[in-house]
Structure formats: C-alpha cells, structure tokens
Design a protein around this motif. Structure first.
Motif, PDB file in Angstrom:
ATOM      1  N   ASN A 225      31.828  75.596  25.390  1.00 32.09           N
ATOM      2  CA  ASN A 225      31.808  74.556  26.418  1.00 32.09           C
ATOM      3  C   ASN A 225      32.361  73.233  25.889  1.00 32.09           C
ATOM      4  OD1 ASN A 225      30.774  76.306  28.284  1.00 32.09           O
ATOM      5  ND2 ASN A 225      28.665  75.589  28.082  1.00 32.09           N
ATOM      6  N   SER A 226      32.032  72.903  24.670  1.00 28.61           N
ATOM      7  CA  SER A 226      32.528  71.655  24.082  1.00 28.61           C
ATOM      8  C   SER A 226      34.031  71.705  23.859  1.00 28.61           C
ATOM      9  CB  SER A 226      31.809  71.373  22.761  1.00 28.61           C
ATOM     10  OG  SER A 226      30.440  71.173  22.996  1.00 28.61           O
ATOM     11  N   LEU A 227      34.547  72.866  23.498  1.00 27.28           N
ATOM     12  CA  LEU A 227      35.993  73.013  23.297  1.00 27.28           C
ATOM     13  C   LEU A 227      36.750  72.952  24.626  1.00 27.28           C
ATOM     14  CD1 LEU A 227      36.031  75.909  20.685  1.00 27.28           C
ATOM     15  CD2 LEU A 227      36.598  73.502  20.255  1.00 27.28           C
TER      16      LEU A 227
ATOM     17  N   HIS B 172      35.637  71.894  27.736  1.00 26.05           N
ATOM     18  CA  HIS B 172      35.392  70.751  28.612  1.00 26.05           C
ATOM     19  C   HIS B 172      35.532  69.408  27.902  1.00 26.05           C
ATOM     20  CE1 HIS B 172      34.286  73.549  31.671  1.00 26.05           C
ATOM     21  NE2 HIS B 172      33.383  74.100  30.878  1.00 26.05           N
ATOM     22  N   GLU B 173      35.852  69.453  26.621  1.00 31.66           N
ATOM     23  CA  GLU B 173      36.128  68.264  25.817  1.00 31.66           C
ATOM     24  C   GLU B 173      35.107  67.140  26.015  1.00 31.66           C
ATOM     25  OE1 GLU B 173      40.195  66.986  25.415  1.00 31.66           O
ATOM     26  OE2 GLU B 173      40.887  68.835  26.322  1.00 31.66           O
ATOM     27  N   LYS B 174      33.860  67.466  25.821  1.00 32.91           N
ATOM     28  CA  LYS B 174      32.828  66.430  25.898  1.00 32.91           C
ATOM     29  C   LYS B 174      33.114  65.398  24.812  1.00 32.91           C
ATOM     30  CE  LYS B 174      29.382  69.639  27.581  1.00 32.91           C
ATOM     31  NZ  LYS B 174      28.106  70.294  27.316  1.00 32.91           N
ATOM     32  N   SER B 175      33.010  64.147  25.155  1.00 29.63           N
ATOM     33  CA  SER B 175      33.370  63.099  24.205  1.00 29.63           C
ATOM     34  C   SER B 175      32.525  63.178  22.938  1.00 29.63           C
ATOM     35  CB  SER B 175      33.218  61.721  24.847  1.00 29.63           C
ATOM     36  OG  SER B 175      31.866  61.480  25.146  1.00 29.63           O
TER      37      SER B 175
ATOM     38  N   GLU C 132      32.070  65.503  20.948  1.00 30.92           N
ATOM     39  CA  GLU C 132      31.577  66.822  20.581  1.00 30.92           C
ATOM     40  C   GLU C 132      32.694  67.806  20.237  1.00 30.92           C
ATOM     41  OE1 GLU C 132      28.952  68.167  23.661  1.00 30.92           O
ATOM     42  OE2 GLU C 132      27.610  66.473  23.404  1.00 30.92           O
ATOM     43  N   LYS C 133      33.876  67.548  20.726  1.00 27.04           N
ATOM     44  CA  LYS C 133      34.964  68.498  20.538  1.00 27.04           C
ATOM     45  C   LYS C 133      35.296  68.701  19.058  1.00 27.04           C
ATOM     46  CE  LYS C 133      39.574  69.773  21.886  1.00 27.04           C
ATOM     47  NZ  LYS C 133      40.871  69.324  22.294  1.00 27.04           N
ATOM     48  N   ASP C 134      35.369  67.641  18.294  1.00 24.54           N
ATOM     49  CA  ASP C 134      35.684  67.766  16.866  1.00 24.54           C
ATOM     50  C   ASP C 134      34.637  68.594  16.133  1.00 24.54           C
ATOM     51  OD1 ASP C 134      37.971  66.273  17.194  1.00 24.54           O
ATOM     52  OD2 ASP C 134      37.057  64.405  16.496  1.00 24.54           O
TER      53      ASP C 134
ATOM     54  N   GLU D  60      35.046  72.210  17.128  1.00 23.29           N
ATOM     55  CA  GLU D  60      36.204  72.812  16.463  1.00 23.29           C
ATOM     56  C   GLU D  60      35.845  73.269  15.051  1.00 23.29           C
ATOM     57  OE1 GLU D  60      39.478  70.065  16.642  1.00 23.29           O
ATOM     58  OE2 GLU D  60      39.955  70.628  18.714  1.00 23.29           O
TER      59      GLU D  60
END
Length: 153
Positions: free
Chosen positions: A108-110, A112-115, A117-119, A122
């Motif tokens: 979901n983080s990847l 939906h690119e939650k601010s 959280e994406k890094d 990954e």
C-alpha cells in the motif's frame, strides 16, 4: 495426456492460474527488487481471490497454509540481517495488529505513495522481494495441484 485432460476440465481455472503465473514470471524477470515485490504481490492477491479467502481470520489462514506464514517483514528482515533494519522499522508506522509491518502495508505504501512512507516501504520490499517470490511460487504450485490436480514433484 494428463495435462490435456486437466486443462480441458478446468479451462476457466487454468486461465486464472496462468494469469497468476505470468505475473509471477514477470516479477522473476524484473531486475528491480521493488517491482519484483509488487508483481509477486499481484500474483499473491490473485491466489487469495482464486481460493476465495477474505480479510480477517480466513486471510490469515491463507497465509499460514500457502505462504508458510510469511507476512510480517520486520521479523524476516531482522533475521536476514538487513543493514539498518532496526532504524527502518522504528520509522515505520506499525500495523495495528501487534505492532508488525506487513507485506500489505509495504504494498500500500509503494502503490499509494503515502508521504514519508514510500522510502521505508521500498527498503523493506528490497529486503524481502526474493523470499516473498519463493513463497508465492510455493503457493502457486500448491494451488495448481488443488485446483486442477497437476503436481510439480
């Protein structure tokens, strides 16, 4: 002969399983670990749908039965000795159930690119993509056997 018979009896199910297998193969061929993780996740979600599992206990049952309970990445990445994993885990918002970081949270983080959280997601995807892919492959084999009677042994 056995393959032909199995395919002709279960055409719709075979088509669904072939789509799952294509996603898995696409993940296997991908050189980027994050993309591998996502493609393996797509295959995983399709398997869950094929077996008609839903969220909650049944979903958990699926993970235990087909993925050898591979679901929480904090334990896996720590066991693997991934560099700086404790720092990464400390920065992640924890899953509501038991303070764990799940493959679902990473996906979901990847996607939906939650601010912020994406890094982190990954890094966890890179750490776990190949093992997750192996678990999904095992699930594919089991489900093909259950659904159309073909064994890979």
């Amino acid at each position: 002969m056995k393959l032909e018979k199995a395919v002709s009896k279960n055409k719709n199910r075979v088509d669904e399983l072939m789509r799952v297998t294509r996603w898995w193969i696409s993940g296997l061929k991908d050189e980027y670990a994050v993309d591998r993780f996502l493609k393996f996740y797509f295959a995983y979600e399709m398997l869950v749908a094929i077996k008609k599992y839903k969220k909650g206990k049944k979903y958990e049952e699926f993970r235990k039965m087909y993925l050898d309970n591979f679901y929480y990445l904090d334990i896996y990445c720590k066991h693997k000795g991934y560099e700086n994993i404790d720092d990464i885990i400390d920065k992640c918002p924890q899953d509501k159930k038991g303070g764990r970081i799940s493959i679902r949270w990473v996906r979901n983080s990847l996607v939906h690119e939650k601010s912020g959280e994406k890094d982190l997601a990954e890094k966890l995807a890179v750490c776990s993509a190949d093992e997750f892919g192996l678990k999904v492959l095992g699930a594919i084999k089991k489900i093909i056997y259950e659904e159309i009677g073909l064994s890979f042994d």
